[in-house]
Structures are given as structure tokens and as C-alpha cells.
Design a protein around this motif. Structure first.
Motif, PDB file in Angstrom:
ATOM      1  N   ILE A  61      15.011  21.869  33.647  1.00  0.00           N
ATOM      2  CA  ILE A  61      13.744  21.191  33.925  1.00  0.00           C
ATOM      3  C   ILE A  61      12.929  22.556  34.412  1.00  0.00           C
ATOM      4  O   ILE A  61      13.215  23.502  35.294  1.00  0.00           O
ATOM      5  CB  ILE A  61      13.573  20.304  35.069  1.00  0.00           C
ATOM      6  CG1 ILE A  61      14.456  19.105  34.750  1.00  0.00           C
ATOM      7  CG2 ILE A  61      12.156  19.912  35.302  1.00  0.00           C
ATOM      8  CD1 ILE A  61      14.328  17.822  35.459  1.00  0.00           C
ATOM      9  N   HIS A 119       8.206   7.893  37.009  1.00  0.00           N
ATOM     10  CA  HIS A 119       8.979   7.136  38.236  1.00  0.00           C
ATOM     11  C   HIS A 119       8.454   7.924  39.631  1.00  0.00           C
ATOM     12  O   HIS A 119       7.928   8.892  39.433  1.00  0.00           O
ATOM     13  CB  HIS A 119      10.333   7.357  37.952  1.00  0.00           C
ATOM     14  CG  HIS A 119      11.064   8.704  37.877  1.00  0.00           C
ATOM     15  ND1 HIS A 119      10.926   9.433  37.060  1.00  0.00           N
ATOM     16  CD2 HIS A 119      11.290   9.366  39.116  1.00  0.00           C
ATOM     17  CE1 HIS A 119      11.294  10.686  37.441  1.00  0.00           C
ATOM     18  NE2 HIS A 119      11.514  10.566  38.845  1.00  0.00           N
ATOM     19  N   SER A 128      16.217  21.693  38.377  1.00  0.00           N
ATOM     20  CA  SER A 128      17.246  20.608  37.687  1.00  0.00           C
ATOM     21  C   SER A 128      16.617  19.057  37.796  1.00  0.00           C
ATOM     22  O   SER A 128      15.829  18.815  38.524  1.00  0.00           O
ATOM     23  CB  SER A 128      18.596  20.469  38.377  1.00  0.00           C
ATOM     24  OG  SER A 128      18.379  20.041  39.755  1.00  0.00           O
ATOM     25  N   PHE A 129      17.335  18.205  37.390  1.00  0.00           N
ATOM     26  CA  PHE A 129      17.199  16.753  37.668  1.00  0.00           C
ATOM     27  C   PHE A 129      17.417  16.564  39.199  1.00  0.00           C
ATOM     28  O   PHE A 129      18.394  17.111  39.421  1.00  0.00           O
ATOM     29  CB  PHE A 129      18.087  15.712  36.712  1.00  0.00           C
ATOM     30  CG  PHE A 129      17.530  15.405  35.566  1.00  0.00           C
ATOM     31  CD1 PHE A 129      18.120  16.186  34.331  1.00  0.00           C
ATOM     32  CD2 PHE A 129      16.403  14.859  35.133  1.00  0.00           C
ATOM     33  CE1 PHE A 129      17.631  16.035  32.986  1.00  0.00           C
ATOM     34  CE2 PHE A 129      15.795  14.682  33.887  1.00  0.00           C
ATOM     35  CZ  PHE A 129      16.475  15.344  32.753  1.00  0.00           C
ATOM     36  N   THR A 130      16.823  15.870  39.823  1.00  0.00           N
ATOM     37  CA  THR A 130      16.985  15.573  41.382  1.00  0.00           C
ATOM     38  C   THR A 130      17.948  14.479  41.375  1.00  0.00           C
ATOM     39  O   THR A 130      18.108  13.858  42.630  1.00  0.00           O
ATOM     40  CB  THR A 130      15.483  15.254  41.916  1.00  0.00           C
ATOM     41  OG1 THR A 130      15.296  14.101  41.573  1.00  0.00           O
ATOM     42  CG2 THR A 130      14.961  16.461  42.012  1.00  0.00           C
ATOM     43  N   THR A 131      18.548  13.625  39.987  1.00  0.00           N
ATOM     44  CA  THR A 131      19.260  12.722  40.214  1.00  0.00           C
ATOM     45  C   THR A 131      20.466  13.467  39.443  1.00  0.00           C
ATOM     46  O   THR A 131      20.468  13.881  38.523  1.00  0.00           O
ATOM     47  CB  THR A 131      18.875  11.502  39.563  1.00  0.00           C
ATOM     48  OG1 THR A 131      18.497  11.799  38.333  1.00  0.00           O
ATOM     49  CG2 THR A 131      17.599  11.143  40.517  1.00  0.00           C
ATOM     50  N   GLU A 166      10.421  14.690  47.511  1.00  0.00           N
ATOM     51  CA  GLU A 166      11.536  15.470  47.456  1.00  0.00           C
ATOM     52  C   GLU A 166      11.353  16.734  47.565  1.00  0.00           C
ATOM     53  O   GLU A 166      12.019  17.488  48.322  1.00  0.00           O
ATOM     54  CB  GLU A 166      11.884  15.330  45.723  1.00  0.00           C
ATOM     55  CG  GLU A 166      12.425  13.891  45.460  1.00  0.00           C
ATOM     56  CD  GLU A 166      13.232  13.608  44.455  1.00  0.00           C
ATOM     57  OE1 GLU A 166      13.105  13.935  43.140  1.00  0.00           O
ATOM     58  OE2 GLU A 166      14.419  13.262  44.852  1.00  0.00           O
ATOM     59  N   GLN A 186       8.684   9.250  30.394  1.00  0.00           N
ATOM     60  CA  GLN A 186       8.913   8.307  31.336  1.00  0.00           C
ATOM     61  C   GLN A 186       8.439   8.837  32.772  1.00  0.00           C
ATOM     62  O   GLN A 186       8.039  10.071  32.873  1.00  0.00           O
ATOM     63  CB  GLN A 186      10.441   7.706  31.690  1.00  0.00           C
ATOM     64  CG  GLN A 186      11.280   8.715  32.118  1.00  0.00           C
ATOM     65  CD  GLN A 186      11.341   8.887  33.403  1.00  0.00           C
ATOM     66  OE1 GLN A 186      10.837   8.698  34.558  1.00  0.00           O
ATOM     67  NE2 GLN A 186      12.994   9.245  33.919  1.00  0.00           N
ATOM     68  N   HIS A 231       6.892  11.550  39.447  1.00  0.00           N
ATOM     69  CA  HIS A 231       7.526  12.384  38.357  1.00  0.00           C
ATOM     70  C   HIS A 231       7.066  12.030  37.105  1.00  0.00           C
ATOM     71  O   HIS A 231       7.422  11.044  36.702  1.00  0.00           O
ATOM     72  CB  HIS A 231       8.791  12.699  38.668  1.00  0.00           C
ATOM     73  CG  HIS A 231       9.350  13.434  39.726  1.00  0.00           C
ATOM     74  ND1 HIS A 231      10.674  13.309  40.420  1.00  0.00           N
ATOM     75  CD2 HIS A 231       8.377  14.408  40.538  1.00  0.00           C
ATOM     76  CE1 HIS A 231      10.603  13.927  41.435  1.00  0.00           C
ATOM     77  NE2 HIS A 231       9.532  14.582  41.572  1.00  0.00           N
TER      78      HIS A 231
HETATM   79  N1  LIG Z   1      13.824  12.680  39.504  1.00  0.00           N
HETATM   80  S1  LIG Z   1      13.832  13.688  38.025  1.00  0.00           S
HETATM   81  O1  LIG Z   1      12.549  13.707  37.248  1.00  0.00           O
HETATM   82  O2  LIG Z   1      14.550  14.917  38.071  1.00  0.00           O
HETATM   83  C1  LIG Z   1      14.899  12.514  36.950  1.00  0.00           C
HETATM   84  N2  LIG Z   1      15.976  12.152  37.194  1.00  0.00           N
HETATM   85  C2  LIG Z   1      16.477  11.501  36.242  1.00  0.00           C
HETATM   86  C3  LIG Z   1      15.759  11.186  35.088  1.00  0.00           C
HETATM   87  S2  LIG Z   1      14.249  11.831  35.656  1.00  0.00           S
END
Ligand SMILES: NS(=O)(=O)c1nccs1
Ligand SMILES: [Zn+2]
Length: 259
Positions: A205, A92, A195-198, A104, A90, A117
């Protein structure tokens, strides 16, 4: 647990339900030239994406996301710091409430208007959910959005769909799209482990952050800000400022592919 970006369920509170959010390998981070290490052994990265893998575009109340078929090695990222290929799942965006912030990662104190991303997972693991439990499970290619006069025409396709996904839960077909048309000219990058930022902020990552931003217009950023984080029948809440503040780097090295 409902998490968000403001007030009582904002980034400073995430750790209460997602303890990893207070880990030692969190993202995003500040990237400062003085602390970056040029690694001449870093290889160039390559994306080989099949436009036919693009499926849908959706508003999940947190971002605008395009989803791809990742049932086989159809659209992959390889090279750079990565071992083997990683499957595109995906893409986003993160953006601000105005053009002077929204990214970010922060580079030498510079915040960009937004950040794109592209998330890929390592098919050596049986599936995506297994990959997010592994330190080498995920690779995210991050591209800064900088506001300028000559917007990137390739962004148009995504922004044209915004009207179809105004509110949370709305999804629309998004066929025949190769996201590599969004890439800047230079493939120079920084890379580090994060890491994931959420939430749940898993530390799985390998980040590949491109040095060269893509140029978008102020109108294009304004278009993103017309998305709502509420569902159709709820009071309107603009979907803006969906970025996590930078996290401590601790003992991590940020490597650069360029001098
Ligand atoms: N912003 S992120 O790419 O770390 C991400 N968070 C959830 C799915 S992908
Ligand atoms: Zn993201």
C-alpha cells in the motif's frame, strides 16, 4: 483463520497465522511532525469518481464497507505519489468505542474518533488479487473523522443505511454515490509505504493520509457503533474498536506534500 481485534485473536496474535504482520513495512504508524520530510516534488492528487460505480453497502463483521464497480477505469485516483491511475474498489471505516479514539494512524499523539479508507488498486496488474502481491499494487486514501458540532451532511447517506446492515453478512443496495463529497477542503497529505491494517497485512500500500479531518457529530459516531459484529441469529456483540494499533516505522520516510 478467524482474526479479530480483541483478546486471543487480536492484533498482537495476527502474526501467528499471518507472518507478514511482523514485517518492516506495516500500517498504521504514528505520524510525527519532527520525523516528516517535506517533499516539494510531490504532486497534488485527484479523484475522478463516477457516482454510478457505487453498488452496495455491507457489514462484514469487521467494518462497514461500500463496494464499487472496478471492472474498468470508472472511478480513479491519480497524481500525488502515484504513477498512473488506481481504480476505486471499496471504502470502509475504523472507529472506537468512544469519541476519544478509533483512528488507526495517529498524528503527533492525536487519535481521532475514526478513520475512513478509500481503497484503490493498480490496473497495470491483471486483477485486485494480483495487485495485493505488488509493492505498488494498492493506494489507500485515509481521512480522519473528528467529532465536532457541525457534522458533515454528506456522511448522512452512509449512516442512513446502517439500519439495513446491522448484523454481519447483511448487504444493501447503495446506488449513485460519489465518495469525493466526503473529502475535506484541503488536499494536503502525508504519504509513506505500508500495509493493509488487517490480516494478511500485505505490504502493498501507498498510503495517502489527509492532514485535514472531516467533522462528524458524536451522534454520527454513535450510529456507527450500533453495528454488530455477530450474525442476525447470534448474541449481540457491538462492532466497535476495529482499529489496529500503530506499528514500528523502522527505516521508512514519511513525506509531506505541505510545509
Ligand atoms: N484497513 S485497510 O484499508 O488496510 C484494508 N484492509 C482490508 C481491506 S482494505
Ligand atoms: Zn481500513
Amino acid at each position: 483463520y478467524p482474526w479479530g481485534y480483541d483478546g486471543d485473536n487480536g492484533p498482537d496474535q495476527w502474526h501467528k497465522n499471518y507472518p507478514t504482520a511482523k514485517g518492516r513495512h506495516q500500517s498504521p504508524i504514528e505520524i510525527n511532525n519532527k520525523e516528516v520530510h517535506y517533499d516539494r516534488s510531490l504532486l497534488p492528487w485527484f479523484a475522478s469518481y463516477d457516482p454510478g460505480a457505487a453498488k452496495t453497502i455491507l457489514n462484514n463483521g469487521k467494518t462497514c464497507r461500500v463496494v464499487f464497480d472496478d471492472s474498468f477505469d470508472r472511478s480513479v485516483l491519480r497524481g500525488g505519489p502515484l504513477q498512473g491511475v488506481y481504480r476505486l474498489r471499496q471504502l470502509h471505516f475504523h472507529w472506537g468505542s468512544s469519541d476519544d479514539h478509533g483512528s488507526e494512524h495517529v498524528v503527533n499523539g492525536v487519535r481521532y474518533a475514526g478513520e475512513l479508507h478509500l481503497l484503490h488498486w493498480n490496473p497495470k496488474y491483471s486483477n485486485y488479487l494480483d495487485a495485493v502481491r505488488r509493492t505498488d499494487g494498492i493506494a489507500v486514501l485515509a481521512i480522519f473523522l473528528q467529532v465536532g458540532k457541525t457534522p458533515k451532511p454528506e456522511m448522512k447517506r452512509i449512516l442512513e443505511e446502517i439500519n439495513a446492515i446491522k448484523t454481519k453478512g447483511k448487504e444493501a443496495p447503495f446506488p449513485n454515490f460519489d465518495p469525493s463529497i466526503l473529502f475535506p477542503k484541503s488536499h494536503d497529505y502525508w504519504t509513506y509505504h505500508g500495509s493493509f491494517t488487517t490480516p494478511p497485512c500485505e505490504e502493498c500500500i501507498t498510503w495517502i493520509v489527509l492532514r485535514e479531518p472531516i467533522i462528524v457529530s458524536s451522534d454520527q459516531m454513535a450510529k456507527l457503533r450500533t453495528l454488530s459484529k455477530n450474525a442476525e441469529n447470534e448474541p449481540n456483540l457491538p462492532l466497535v474498536d476495529n482499529w489496529r494499533p500503530t506499528q514500528p516505522r523502522y527505516f521508512r520516510m514519511v513525506s509531506a506534500s505541505f510545509l
